[in-house]
Design a protein around this motif. Structure first.
Motif, PDB file in Angstrom:
ATOM      1  N   ILE A 138       0.858  -1.187   0.000  1.00 52.69           N
ATOM      2  CA  ILE A 138       0.000   0.000   0.000  1.00 52.69           C
ATOM      3  C   ILE A 138       0.898   1.242   0.000  1.00 52.69           C
ATOM      4  O   ILE A 138       1.711   1.424   0.916  1.00 52.69           O
ATOM      5  N   PRO A 139       0.770   2.136  -1.006  1.00 53.43           N
ATOM      6  CA  PRO A 139       1.656   3.299  -1.100  1.00 53.43           C
ATOM      7  C   PRO A 139       1.223   4.447  -0.205  1.00 53.43           C
ATOM      8  O   PRO A 139       0.048   4.591   0.132  1.00 53.43           O
ATOM      9  N   ILE A 140       2.210   5.257   0.176  1.00 51.85           N
ATOM     10  CA  ILE A 140       1.966   6.564   0.795  1.00 51.85           C
ATOM     11  C   ILE A 140       2.942   7.551   0.167  1.00 51.85           C
ATOM     12  O   ILE A 140       4.006   7.156  -0.321  1.00 51.85           O
ATOM     13  N   PRO A 141       2.634   8.856   0.178  1.00 51.28           N
ATOM     14  CA  PRO A 141       3.573   9.846  -0.363  1.00 51.28           C
ATOM     15  C   PRO A 141       4.757  10.035   0.580  1.00 51.28           C
ATOM     16  O   PRO A 141       4.647   9.826   1.790  1.00 51.28           O
ATOM     17  N   THR A 142       5.903  10.421   0.025  1.00 47.63           N
ATOM     18  CA  THR A 142       7.089  10.630   0.860  1.00 47.63           C
ATOM     19  C   THR A 142       7.223  12.059   1.361  1.00 47.63           C
ATOM     20  O   THR A 142       8.102  12.333   2.186  1.00 47.63           O
ATOM     21  N   GLU A 143       6.368  12.964   0.882  1.00 49.55           N
ATOM     22  CA  GLU A 143       6.475  14.365   1.287  1.00 49.55           C
ATOM     23  C   GLU A 143       5.096  14.934   1.637  1.00 49.55           C
ATOM     24  O   GLU A 143       4.623  15.882   1.020  1.00 49.55           O
ATOM     25  N   ILE A 144       4.493  14.365   2.668  1.00 50.12           N
ATOM     26  CA  ILE A 144       3.131  14.788   3.010  1.00 50.12           C
ATOM     27  C   ILE A 144       3.095  16.231   3.517  1.00 50.12           C
ATOM     28  O   ILE A 144       2.130  16.963   3.249  1.00 50.12           O
ATOM     29  N   ASP A 198       9.829   7.861  -7.200  1.00 45.70           N
ATOM     30  CA  ASP A 198       8.413   8.020  -7.526  1.00 45.70           C
ATOM     31  C   ASP A 198       7.663   8.831  -6.475  1.00 45.70           C
ATOM     32  O   ASP A 198       6.437   8.951  -6.540  1.00 45.70           O
ATOM     33  N   ASN A 199       8.393   9.376  -5.501  1.00 45.46           N
ATOM     34  CA  ASN A 199       7.783  10.154  -4.410  1.00 45.46           C
ATOM     35  C   ASN A 199       6.762   9.358  -3.608  1.00 45.46           C
ATOM     36  O   ASN A 199       5.813   9.921  -3.070  1.00 45.46           O
ATOM     37  N   ILE A 200       6.973   8.050  -3.569  1.00 47.60           N
ATOM     38  CA  ILE A 200       6.122   7.195  -2.747  1.00 47.60           C
ATOM     39  C   ILE A 200       6.986   6.140  -2.065  1.00 47.60           C
ATOM     40  O   ILE A 200       8.126   5.889  -2.453  1.00 47.60           O
ATOM     41  N   GLN A 201       6.437   5.570  -1.020  1.00 50.62           N
ATOM     42  CA  GLN A 201       6.987   4.342  -0.460  1.00 50.62           C
ATOM     43  C   GLN A 201       5.812   3.445  -0.132  1.00 50.62           C
ATOM     44  O   GLN A 201       4.669   3.898  -0.057  1.00 50.62           O
TER      45      GLN A 201
END
Length: 264
Positions: free
Chosen positions: A206-212, A253-256
């Motif tokens: 499940i992805p989340i953004p790396t720069e919330i 991809d700015n996600i993890q």
């Protein structure tokens, strides 16, 4: 020249007043009263400080917890001075917390954090190997400070079993099921364009953004969209018996990805 972080347990009023000042600087909200932290330290709690050249640059605060007949250590705050963040000091403080907790007879430490904060996720799940199976919606209500501004205070509640050595990453299948489709918008931010909840897979990513925090400042509506969609996804998967057990980082991809595994 690299200076070594000196870590020690704190117990005096003067030390705890320093903690107050650092807490206010980092979190941007009213600090915990010293009469509370002092009482916690005298009754099974911990305040651990990290020093560089006798300057307090980080701390961790925790107190005893009790649930379902079991005593554990409730880890409440971890803060690193803004000039010294992303240097690994948070991990060092948590490992020191673990050693002090073991001396006091604890075998479990629990705490909460925002699941969209990727740095915290990498520390808690990736490095410390804590697990999460509990999603707390708007856990603290509205909180002051820029770190919490704009989003509901949803939290993961993580469990860290400390009476065993840190384990290497589990031998998970190379391909986890992808339930979420992510594309980039014109600002370069990741956007959830589609997702599904039905799955029979044992392992899910499940992805989340790396720069919330950056996303909140530049596109708050998108940050809110991430909050609402990931809330639905995690609450559903936890209810189906999955737990967060790992992290996979894809910075370009700015996600993890959180890695979830079906619990037996």
């Amino acid at each position: 020249m690299t200076h070594e972080l000196h870590i020690k347990s704190l117990s005096t009023l003067e030390e705890l007043q320093e903690v107050q000042q650092l807490e206010t600087l980092v979190w941007g909200m009213d600090s915990i009263p010293t009469h509370q932290t002092l009482t916690a330290v005298k009754n099974g709690g911990l305040v651990i400080g990290g020093y560089l050249d006798e300057q307090l640059v980080g701390f961790q605060y925790s107190f005893p917890g009790f649930k379902d007949g079991k005593v554990f250590l409730c880890s409440h705050l971890l803060a690193i001075h803004p000039e010294h963040q992303k240097k690994g000091y948070g991990r060092l403080l948590k490992l020191a917390q673990k050693e002090e907790a073991l001396k006091k007879g604890y075998d479990l430490i629990c705490w909460t954090y925002d699941p969209l904060e990727s740095v915290n996720a990498n520390l808690n799940i990736g490095k410390l190997k804590a697990v999460c199976r509990t999603y707390m919606e708007d856990c603290y209500g509205k909180l002051e400070g820029s770190l919490n501004e704009g989003l509901s205070t949803d939290r993961f509640m993580v469990e860290w079993t400390i009476n065993q050595d840190l384990q290497a990453d589990a031998n998970l299948p190379s391909e986890a099921a992808q339930l979420v489709t992510v594309e980039k918008d014109e600002q370069g931010f990741p956007v959830i364009t589609e997702y599904r909840l039905d799955t029979y897979a044992d392992i899910i990513a499940i992805p989340i953004p790396t720069e919330i925090q950056k996303m909140k400042k530049e596109n708050l509506s998108l940050a809110i969209d991430w909050r609402s969609k990931t809330r639905e996804i995690f609450k559903y998967l936890f209810a189906q018996g999955y737990a967060v057990v790992g992290i996979e980082r894809i910075k370009e991809d700015n996600i993890q990805h959180y890695i979830l595994q079906k619990q037996k």
